[in-house]
Design a protein around this motif. Structure first.
Motif, PDB file in Angstrom:
ATOM      1  N   PRO A 246      23.533  21.191  38.421  1.00  0.00           N
ATOM      2  CA  PRO A 246      24.942  21.176  37.975  1.00  0.00           C
ATOM      3  C   PRO A 246      25.230  20.229  36.821  1.00  0.00           C
ATOM      4  O   PRO A 246      26.356  19.784  36.669  1.00  0.00           O
ATOM      5  CB  PRO A 246      25.669  20.730  39.251  1.00  0.00           C
ATOM      6  N   ARG A 252      31.915  22.312  36.475  1.00  0.00           N
ATOM      7  CA  ARG A 252      31.171  21.439  37.387  1.00  0.00           C
ATOM      8  C   ARG A 252      30.896  20.078  36.762  1.00  0.00           C
ATOM      9  O   ARG A 252      30.783  19.079  37.456  1.00  0.00           O
ATOM     10  CB  ARG A 252      29.857  22.110  37.796  1.00  0.00           C
ATOM     11  N   ALA A 267      32.363  27.556  43.188  1.00  0.00           N
ATOM     12  CA  ALA A 267      32.286  27.840  41.755  1.00  0.00           C
ATOM     13  C   ALA A 267      32.372  29.346  41.496  1.00  0.00           C
ATOM     14  O   ALA A 267      33.063  29.796  40.568  1.00  0.00           O
ATOM     15  CB  ALA A 267      30.994  27.279  41.180  1.00  0.00           C
TER      16      ALA A 267
END
Length: 392
Positions: A246, A252, A267
């Motif tokens: 990430p 993110r 997500a």
């Protein structure tokens, strides 16, 4: 006293977009593009900056020529695009170093230059040369990074501008071919291709036909069994690439900066909701806003969505929205929209700043600026200034 009063006027004359430094704005803009190209390519070939992104495409081109597997399943990195991208890259790979490297960058840089020129002329037809110069000065910042490392996002930035210009001119087949080419080079261009297909009826079936033709192209230039193997391997590579660590500059990255690692399921849900919202906003823009401003908003919203919700957004990805912002800034300059111009310049500065020199901005500044861009374009879509409102 008189001398001090003359200095600002002389400086103003030098910086006047109608005759900067005593030359035509087109000459000045061309010089900016040329100097930036020479500098960045020189930095690359002296190993001051890396060319890993180009190497992935080059390797895929060589693998296609040699009929070897395109996709490395041991890592989420590497080539993860359609076989058509490897076909396009095969001639550049065959040329080797340095000619293939240079010509690839020449292609992308020229297409971006022409895209900025075309769309700025559509938006500011009465001052097209000056608009080209202003847009050039703002477009260069986010574009030099992918120029240096050969990142194909620079190509997508250029193609988005050309799609907008062709839609504005109702050149439906050319817009469709460019959209299909963009998808073939990188799947993420499908966001814009799908949006314009939904919003502009003449494009929908043309893009569908183009994608069907593009699907069968690999069989025309390679062994059937090899092509089937590559198509079969692609979905697994795409799934692998969609779940990287990430540490990318998307939503993110903002979450990590705030101390939260966003779960993959969360997500994914956010991406779906945002995709539907983007479609809805662009439908409003298409109905309420006159062309060519409407299609420019559509391209900008697609780019903002990609930056925030694509799981692999990197700093060089921001050349894509940066190209649109540059052209919009030129429009706002000549329309006298000072607040909109300042907002565009502020977003572009955020897209341009290099986190290698300012480490604290990594992961959060660019996606936050992309969110700000998306909100601004949403407002423009729902409440366009009177001069942009559609009469239909």
């Amino acid at each position: 006293m008189n001398a001090s009063n003359e200095r600002p006027s002389r400086l103003g004359a030098l910086l006047d977009p109608g005759r900067p430094f005593g030359v035509s704005p087109v000459v000045a803009a061309s010089a900016v593009w040329a100097v930036a190209f020479i500098v960045m390519v020189s930095l690359r070939f002296t190993d001051t900056i890396h060319g890993k992104s180009y190497a992935y495409f080059e390797g895929a081109g060589l693998n296609w020529i040699n009929q070897e597997p395109l996709y490395d399943m041991s890592t989420f990195e590497g080539f993860q695009y359609f076989p058509q991208a490897a076909i396009v890259f095969a001639p550049f790979a065959a040329l080797g170093f340095p000619w293939g490297n240079v010509l690839w960058r020449v292609l992308m840089w020229t297409l971006l230059l022409l895209g900025v020129r075309r769309l700025s002329a559509e938006l500011v037809p009465t001052r097209r040369d000056e608009a080209f110069l202003i847009a050039t000065c703002l477009a260069i910042g986010p574009a030099v990074g992918p120029l240096g490392n050969g990142q194909a996002n620079l190509l997508l930035a250029a193609l988005g501008l050309h799609v907008a210009a062709d839609v504005a001119q109702k050149r439906w087949w050319r817009a469709a071919v460019i959209a299909v080419f963009g998808v073939a080079m990188k799947p993420l261009f499908a966001v814009l291709a799908l949006l314009v297909s939904a919003l502009y009826r003449p494009l929908g079936w043309r893009i569908a036909v183009g994608l069907a033709v593009a699907f069968f192209v690999p069989w025309l230039v390679a062994d059937s069994a090899y092509v089937v193997e590559q198509y079969a391997a692609l979905p697994a590579k795409l799934r692998l690439g969609a779940k990287p660590i990430p540490m990318f500059e998307d939503m993110r990255g903002i979450a990590i900066t705030l101390g939260w690692t966003m779960p993959h399921d969360v997500a994914t849900a956010l991406r779906i909701v945002a995709a539907l919202a983007t479609l809805g906003i662009t439908l409003v823009a298409r109905r309420r806003v006159r062309e060519p401003y409407a299609v420019t908003l559509v391209v900008g919203l697609a780019a903002a969505y990609l930056m925030v919700f694509n799981p692999r957004t990197q700093s060089t990805s921001y050349a894509i929205p940066g190209a649109v912002v540059a052209v919009l800034a030129a429009l706002y300059w000549f329309e006298g929209r000072k607040r909109a111009l300042l907002a565009a310049v502020g977003v572009q500065v955020a897209f341009t700043l290099n986190h290698n020199y300012i480490p604290p901005i990594e992961l959060w500044l660019r996606p936050l600026a992309a969110i700000a861009l998306g909100l601004f374009l949403t407002r423009e879509s729902f409440r366009p200034p009177t001069r942009y409102r559609s009469t239909s």
